[in-house]
Scaffold this active site. Structure first.
Site, PDB file in Angstrom:
ATOM      1  CB  THR A 291      -0.997   0.105   1.199  1.00  0.00           C
ATOM      2  OG1 THR A 291      -1.474  -1.258   1.359  1.00  0.00           O
ATOM      3  CG2 THR A 291      -2.275   0.968   1.062  1.00  0.00           C
TER       4      THR A 291
ATOM      5  CG  HIS B 234      -5.941  -2.950   0.385  1.00  0.00           C
ATOM      6  ND1 HIS B 234      -5.021  -2.504  -0.484  1.00  0.00           N
ATOM      7  CD2 HIS B 234      -5.375  -2.473   1.545  1.00  0.00           C
ATOM      8  CE1 HIS B 234      -4.102  -1.664  -0.005  1.00  0.00           C
ATOM      9  NE2 HIS B 234      -4.310  -1.754   1.260  1.00  0.00           N
TER      10      HIS B 234
ATOM     11  CG  ASP C  51      -6.391  -2.797  -3.435  1.00  0.00           C
ATOM     12  OD1 ASP C  51      -6.944  -2.033  -2.865  1.00  0.00           O
ATOM     13  OD2 ASP C  51      -5.301  -2.967  -3.743  1.00  0.00           O
TER      14      ASP C  51
END
Length: 331
Positions: A175, A307, A275
């Site tokens: 991320t 995610h 995601d």
């Protein structure tokens, strides 16, 4: 993982980014989603991976990290790849010492047979961006310093000197950690590292990229997720030139630096179907592919998963296969 949205009614809130963090006017901070800090271990009972906490920089800024060494080093004379890792958490929660990332890296290091250095970069609200980007670059410079023959540098890590292969240095993260790794790789494409160290590979798992114009499925949604991504960026980098179209978060913006300058030899980008960053990450992958960059580019689609699933629930069959795919890249 701690998770609380209950505010202290006796304090006045200055700003907040729900469900992640709340800042009060008296200067105190609540990190609302965060796993507990855990100590390192000389031999993790599940993976046999050893870890310890180390100092990267003592001042300006003070930086620390947790280094992980696989059990295989005891019976393998071959030097091990080095992975400089940046955790997720929207630049404002989690750390290199949290249980979430400690457990994940134990598994990844065991599966990959690598040395990992998990950097505890500075967080919001006291250290808005570009602090974390600066910390990432300092960490890579520190890693490169280990290739020097200077004997008076007391800040060198012995595990890296004894077991690390500096011809196979990887950087990466998940991320916002992947966003950080991308920006470091771009900088490495235009700036020389100590002793001319080269980044061998970059691993980007669901990188945090965004932009002002909706793409893909974003245009079909109610813009709630689109708005949240912008709120996150504005919170963590309020002074970014161009806002959400700043090239640090939108590497595909019209005025962003050419992706052909990426300073690495190979790259793996991973995406999952559920995601919110999927379309952005696919655009990034396609943009790198078309940029003229001369490295080896790979894409891994992990399927119908949320995610960060491999970090939060790494015991599932899909997560285990995902980690095996990452391990196959880190060689």
């Amino acid at each position: 993982m701690a998770y609380s949205l209950t505010s202290n009614n006796k304090k006045e809130i200055e700003k907040e980014l729900l469900p992640l963090i709340r800042v009060y006017k008296d200067g105190s901070v609540e990190r609302l989603i965060e796993s507990p800090i855990v100590p390192p271990s000389l031999q993790d009972p599940q993976t046999n991976v050893s870890s310890k906490d180390i100092i990267i920089s003592n001042n300006n800024p003070s930086l620390s990290a947790r280094i992980f060494l696989p059990y295989s080093h005891k019976h393998n004379n071959k030097k091990l790849p080095i992975f400089l890792y940046f955790h997720g958490g929207a630049f404002c929660v989690e750390s290199a010492f949290s249980s979430l990332y400690h457990n994940y890296l134990n598994i990844l290091v065991s599966e990959s047979n690598i040395i990992a250095v998990s950097v505890d970069y500075r967080l919001l609200p006291h250290h808005p961006l570009p602090a974390a980007y600066e910390d990432g670059w300092i960490s890579l410079q520190w890693l490169a310093s280990h290739t020097s023959n200077e004997i008076n540098n007391n800040n060198k890590e012995q595990w890296l000197l004894d077991y690390g292969d500096f011809n196979k240095v990887y950087i990466g993260g998940d991320t916002n950690g992947a966003n950080l790794a991308h920006n470091i790789a771009m900088r490495a494409g235009t700036e020389t590292l100590p002793n001319n160290l080269k980044i061998f590979g970059v691993l980007l798992c669901s990188p945090f990229f965004w932009g002002s114009k909706s793409i893909g499925l974003e245009a079909l949604e109610d813009n709630e997720r689109h708005g949240l991504a912008i709120k996150v960026w504005n919170f963590v980098y309020p002074n970014a030139k161009g806002g959400i179209d700043n090239h640090m978060v939108n590497p595909c913006a019209d005025d962003a630096p050419n992706l052909a300058t990426l300073g690495c030899s190979k790259m793996l980008v991973t995406v999952t179907d559920k995601d919110e960053f999927r379309d952005r990450d696919l655009l990034y992958y396609d943009s790198v592919r078309k940029s003229g960059w001369q490295g080896q580019l790979e894409l891994f689609e992990a399927g119908d998963e949320e995610h960060g699933f491999q970090i939060f629930n790494h015991q599932t069959h899909t997560a285990k296969n995902f980690i095996k795919r990452l391990a196959s890249f880190l060689v």
